[in-house]
Design a protein around this motif. Structure first.
Motif, PDB file in Angstrom:
ATOM      1  N   MET A 153      73.894   2.798  24.572  1.00 42.12           N
ATOM      2  CA  MET A 153      73.069   3.032  23.388  1.00 42.12           C
ATOM      3  C   MET A 153      73.529   2.109  22.265  1.00 42.12           C
ATOM      4  O   MET A 153      74.731   1.990  22.012  1.00 42.12           O
ATOM      5  N   ILE A 154      72.567   1.455  21.625  1.00 46.27           N
ATOM      6  CA  ILE A 154      72.855   0.653  20.435  1.00 46.27           C
ATOM      7  C   ILE A 154      72.274   1.357  19.227  1.00 46.27           C
ATOM      8  O   ILE A 154      71.097   1.735  19.225  1.00 46.27           O
ATOM      9  N   VAL A 155      73.114   1.550  18.209  1.00 44.87           N
ATOM     10  CA  VAL A 155      72.652   2.023  16.915  1.00 44.87           C
ATOM     11  C   VAL A 155      72.692   0.829  15.971  1.00 44.87           C
ATOM     12  O   VAL A 155      73.754   0.240  15.746  1.00 44.87           O
ATOM     13  N   ARG A 203      76.901   8.626  12.395  1.00 42.02           N
ATOM     14  CA  ARG A 203      76.620   9.921  13.022  1.00 42.02           C
ATOM     15  C   ARG A 203      75.720   9.742  14.253  1.00 42.02           C
ATOM     16  O   ARG A 203      75.867  10.465  15.234  1.00 42.02           O
ATOM     17  N   LEU A 204      74.788   8.795  14.211  1.00 41.94           N
ATOM     18  CA  LEU A 204      73.926   8.559  15.380  1.00 41.94           C
ATOM     19  C   LEU A 204      74.748   8.096  16.578  1.00 41.94           C
ATOM     20  O   LEU A 204      74.512   8.539  17.714  1.00 41.94           O
ATOM     21  N   ARG A 205      75.721   7.224  16.333  1.00 45.13           N
ATOM     22  CA  ARG A 205      76.578   6.774  17.422  1.00 45.13           C
ATOM     23  C   ARG A 205      77.367   7.955  18.005  1.00 45.13           C
ATOM     24  O   ARG A 205      77.474   8.105  19.226  1.00 45.13           O
ATOM     25  N   GLU A 206      77.901   8.801  17.127  1.00 47.20           N
ATOM     26  CA  GLU A 206      78.658   9.969  17.591  1.00 47.20           C
ATOM     27  C   GLU A 206      77.778  10.935  18.377  1.00 47.20           C
ATOM     28  O   GLU A 206      78.211  11.494  19.389  1.00 47.20           O
ATOM     29  N   ARG A 235      78.583   4.528  26.666  1.00 49.99           N
ATOM     30  CA  ARG A 235      78.740   3.315  25.867  1.00 49.99           C
ATOM     31  C   ARG A 235      77.774   3.361  24.690  1.00 49.99           C
ATOM     32  O   ARG A 235      76.596   3.022  24.826  1.00 49.99           O
ATOM     33  N   ALA A 236      78.257   3.798  23.551  1.00 51.89           N
ATOM     34  CA  ALA A 236      77.437   3.847  22.335  1.00 51.89           C
ATOM     35  C   ALA A 236      78.106   2.979  21.281  1.00 51.89           C
ATOM     36  O   ALA A 236      79.275   3.192  20.948  1.00 51.89           O
TER      37      ALA A 236
END
Length: 326
Positions: free
Chosen positions: A223-225, A236-239, A248-249
């Motif tokens: 995931m890419i933020v 927070r989106l990455r978490e 893998r974020a």
């Protein structure tokens, strides 16, 4: 012949990117430049995104951290979307500076809530992150010592109020919904009389973007933020992606930051963007992946957003003229 590029399925979270408060703040700077000409001074980054800040600089915005960096001027001074302590507009008035407040209306709502609870004689517990501009601004609405900051569940377990019967809690608008729920549960368990805000302080855009990530994270290998490292809602989106099972974020400001080793061998990729990240940076990242993969894109939408906020009265005629010309 060169080998065919591997296939990559991109799940694009929606909603993503600019929220109404960010859109309004950027509009305020652009409209002020249009009406009053350059320079327009902005205290702190108008929103937490380097691309946005740099693009506004090229149009004539001058960014400062404190008002004392601004010379004597009749040009507008703009306060960022994160909000400011009461001392800042007071200092601007003392210097006879003309200022425009780009504070997000949902942050202003938290300021009003803090003031109401304080006037009712309650100690205010603010759930948020130390040093974040929004937290600094919210704590600065009240006298020193009137607000107690709680960052974690452990903080909530060890917090000692002056009077357990006279407490109220409020929150930063860009927190993790799940983390905040856990902190509130501890506070309510320890202090049953604690008063909640009249309406949830975590803003609609933060909640919606987290829900979209939850819908996608378990379906992708990475995931890419898209967002800045100092952007609370982006972090927070990455978490959230990690918590929902995405191994893998990563948080990236733009395509040039991609470490291709992180994405070697993947077939599915989720992409979202924090509330201060423009869509052009999302497109840039997708285009960059398209140079190495055969990309197919599916948008996964979990909510519709129709909210918009009016700009300050001084800029409304300019805004109307710009809309008519478009």
């Amino acid at each position: 012949m060169p080998s065919a590029k591997p296939a990559l399925s991109v799940l694009l979270c929606a909603p993503r990117g600019f929220c109404a408060g960010v859109d309004r703040a950027i509009q305020i700077v652009e409209l002020a430049l249009q009406r009053y000409g350059a320079p327009v001074y902005v205290r702190h980054e108008i929103v937490h995104n380097k691309y946005v800040v740099e693009s506004l600089k090229t149009k004539g915005a001058v960014f400062v951290e404190e008002l004392d960096e601004i010379p004597e001027t009749a040009q507008p001074v703009i306060f960022s979307a994160h909000g400011v302590p009461k001392s800042v507009p007071e200092a601007a008035r003392y210097r006879s500076l003309f200022y425009l407040d780009a504070t997000c209306p949902l942050v202003s709502k938290v300021h009003k809530e803090a003031d109401v609870q304080f006037r009712r004689g309650r100690e205010v517990v603010l759930i948020g992150h130390t040093g974040h501009p929004e937290v600094v601004g919210t704590m600065g609405q009240l006298p020193p010592g009137a607000v107690s900051l709680v960052e974690t569940v452990e903080d909530a377990r060890t917090f000692t109020p002056r009077d357990a019967q006279n407490l109220a809690w409020i929150t930063q608008t860009t927190l993790s919904v799940d983390d905040t729920r856990d902190i509130v549960a501890v506070l309510q368990s320890r202090f049953p009389a604690i008063q909640p805000p009249h309406k949830d302080d975590i803003c609609y855009a933060t909640t919606n973007r987290q829900e979209a990530v939850k819908a996608v994270a378990h379906r992708v290998e990475a995931m890419i933020v898209v967002g800045a490292p100092n952007s609370s809602n982006s972090q927070r989106l990455r978490e959230v992606a990690e918590r929902e099972g995405c191994r893998r974020a990563v948080l990236l400001q733009r395509a040039g930051d991609i470490d291709w080793a992180d994405f070697e061998g993947i077939a599915t990729l989720g992409i979202t963007a924090g509330a201060s990240a423009p869509e052009v940076l999302v497109e840039e990242i997708i285009d960059s992946f398209a140079t190495r993969f055969t990309v197919s894109v599916e948008e996964v939408r979990t909510a519709e957003e129709t909210i918009s906020f009016a700009v300050p009265r001084e800029l409304r005629a300019t805004a109307a003229a710009r809309s008519a010309a478009e």
